[in-house]
Every structure is written in structure tokens, then in C-alpha cells.
Design a protein around this motif. Structure first.
Motif, PDB file in Angstrom:
ATOM      1  N   TYR A  52       0.838  -1.210   0.000  1.00  0.00           N
ATOM      2  CA  TYR A  52       0.000   0.000   0.000  1.00  0.00           C
ATOM      3  C   TYR A  52       0.867   1.251   0.000  1.00  0.00           C
ATOM      4  CZ  TYR A  52      -4.617  -2.163   0.783  1.00  0.00           C
ATOM      5  OH  TYR A  52      -5.797  -2.841   0.643  1.00  0.00           O
ATOM      6  N   GLN A  53       1.965   1.217   0.754  1.00  0.00           N
ATOM      7  CA  GLN A  53       2.860   2.374   0.814  1.00  0.00           C
ATOM      8  C   GLN A  53       3.407   2.704  -0.571  1.00  0.00           C
ATOM      9  OE1 GLN A  53       3.653   4.513   3.380  1.00  0.00           O
ATOM     10  NE2 GLN A  53       4.657   5.643   1.740  1.00  0.00           N
ATOM     11  N   GLN A  54       3.679   1.674  -1.372  1.00  0.00           N
ATOM     12  CA  GLN A  54       4.187   1.899  -2.720  1.00  0.00           C
ATOM     13  C   GLN A  54       3.150   2.648  -3.567  1.00  0.00           C
ATOM     14  OE1 GLN A  54       7.437   0.979  -3.831  1.00  0.00           O
ATOM     15  NE2 GLN A  54       6.818   2.453  -5.369  1.00  0.00           N
ATOM     16  N   PHE A  55       1.878   2.311  -3.406  1.00  0.00           N
ATOM     17  CA  PHE A  55       0.828   3.028  -4.134  1.00  0.00           C
ATOM     18  C   PHE A  55       0.758   4.485  -3.695  1.00  0.00           C
ATOM     19  CE2 PHE A  55      -0.816  -1.259  -4.958  1.00  0.00           C
ATOM     20  CZ  PHE A  55      -1.052  -1.143  -6.317  1.00  0.00           C
ATOM     21  N   GLY A  59       1.712   7.996  -5.875  1.00  0.00           N
ATOM     22  CA  GLY A  59       0.636   8.954  -6.085  1.00  0.00           C
ATOM     23  C   GLY A  59      -0.639   8.339  -6.651  1.00  0.00           C
ATOM     24  N   LEU A  60      -0.833   7.050  -6.416  1.00  0.00           N
ATOM     25  CA  LEU A  60      -2.009   6.359  -6.958  1.00  0.00           C
ATOM     26  C   LEU A  60      -3.157   6.285  -5.957  1.00  0.00           C
ATOM     27  CD1 LEU A  60      -0.006   3.509  -8.667  1.00  0.00           C
ATOM     28  CD2 LEU A  60      -1.113   5.437  -9.802  1.00  0.00           C
ATOM     29  N   VAL A  61      -2.836   6.475  -4.675  1.00  0.00           N
ATOM     30  CA  VAL A  61      -3.858   6.500  -3.630  1.00  0.00           C
ATOM     31  C   VAL A  61      -3.557   7.678  -2.711  1.00  0.00           C
ATOM     32  CG1 VAL A  61      -4.248   3.989  -3.659  1.00  0.00           C
ATOM     33  CG2 VAL A  61      -2.611   4.964  -2.048  1.00  0.00           C
ATOM     34  N   GLU A  62      -4.598   8.123  -2.036  1.00  0.00           N
ATOM     35  CA  GLU A  62      -4.404   9.147  -1.021  1.00  0.00           C
ATOM     36  C   GLU A  62      -4.970   8.622   0.288  1.00  0.00           C
ATOM     37  OE1 GLU A  62      -8.346  11.917  -1.893  1.00  0.00           O
ATOM     38  OE2 GLU A  62      -6.377  12.634  -2.494  1.00  0.00           O
ATOM     39  N   VAL A  63      -4.357   9.038   1.367  1.00  0.00           N
ATOM     40  CA  VAL A  63      -4.754   8.572   2.692  1.00  0.00           C
ATOM     41  C   VAL A  63      -5.612   9.637   3.355  1.00  0.00           C
ATOM     42  CG1 VAL A  63      -3.935   7.884   4.969  1.00  0.00           C
ATOM     43  CG2 VAL A  63      -2.658   7.222   2.939  1.00  0.00           C
TER      44      VAL A  63
END
Length: 113
Positions: A52-55, A59-63
Motif C-alpha cells: 500500500y505504501q508503494q501506491f 501517487g495512486l492512492v491518497e490517505v
């Protein structure tokens, strides 16, 4: 590198990437929690967190703190482009060489017979 020889976090990343590309996790959708995905895949939560950290790094996911990770707009297109480039540069040359060794013509692969 065969799929089985790749690190587990990269295999998990590939599963998530495929789900985003295929629209199972659409733009704006929340990814499963680290614990839920780890349980589903029989993986260590720390390994899932690394995937998940790699995503997030890419810049493919935002938290959203305390809520979860969401797929950002354009993630599917960005992943598809990267996957295409990787396939053409890394996988296709090996496939083409094997086809030549085995005497397989491209037309045979698309034959309806």
C-alpha cells in the motif's frame, strides 16, 4: 523473473494494480483495510502495508487519516500505461524469443480454428 520469485509485497501490489485497472477499485473508491486485505490474501499485514505504501509513494492512492486509502483520479490510466511499458520492455522480448525458438507464428495465436 517469475511471479513466484518476486517478493510477496510486489505480488500483492500486482493484485491491487490489476483490480484498479479492471475497475474493481474505481477512482474515489476506498481500498480494503490493510488487515482485511492481509486476511483475504493470507499475508502478513506489514507486507500488505508495504504494498500500500508503494501506491501512496507513486501517487495512486491518497490517505484520509482514520478513514482509509482511496484510489485517486487517473490511477487506472497511470497504472495501465506503466504496465504496458513494462510488458513491452521486459516481458514481450522473452515471449517473442520463446515463440521463435518454438516456431510459433503470431497468426497461429489468433487463429479461430
Amino acid at each position: 523473473m517469475s511471479q513466484q520469485s518476486r517478493p510477496v509485497y510486489l505480488r500483492l501490489r500486482d493484485l491491487i494494480a490489476a483490480a484498479i485497472i479492471e475497475g474493481r477499485y474505481q477512482e474515489g473508491a476506498m481500498l480494503p483495510s490493510v488487515r482485511a486485505f492481509a486476511a483475504q490474501q493470507g499475508a502478513n499485514p506489514l507486507t500488505v502495508a508495504k504494498a500500500y505504501q508503494q501506491f501512496q509513494t507513486d501517487g495512486l492512492v491518497e490517505v484520509q487519516r482514520g478513514v482509509g486509502m482511496y484510489v485517486v483520479a487517473g490511477a487506472a490510466d497511470k497504472l495501465r500505461k506503466a504496465e504496458r511499458e513494462s510488458f513491452i520492455a521486459e516481458e514481450w522480448p522473452e515471449i517473442r524469443a520463446r515463440m521463435q525458438r518454438l516456431g510459433i507464428q503470431a497468426a497461429e495465436l489468433f487463429d479461430d480454428a
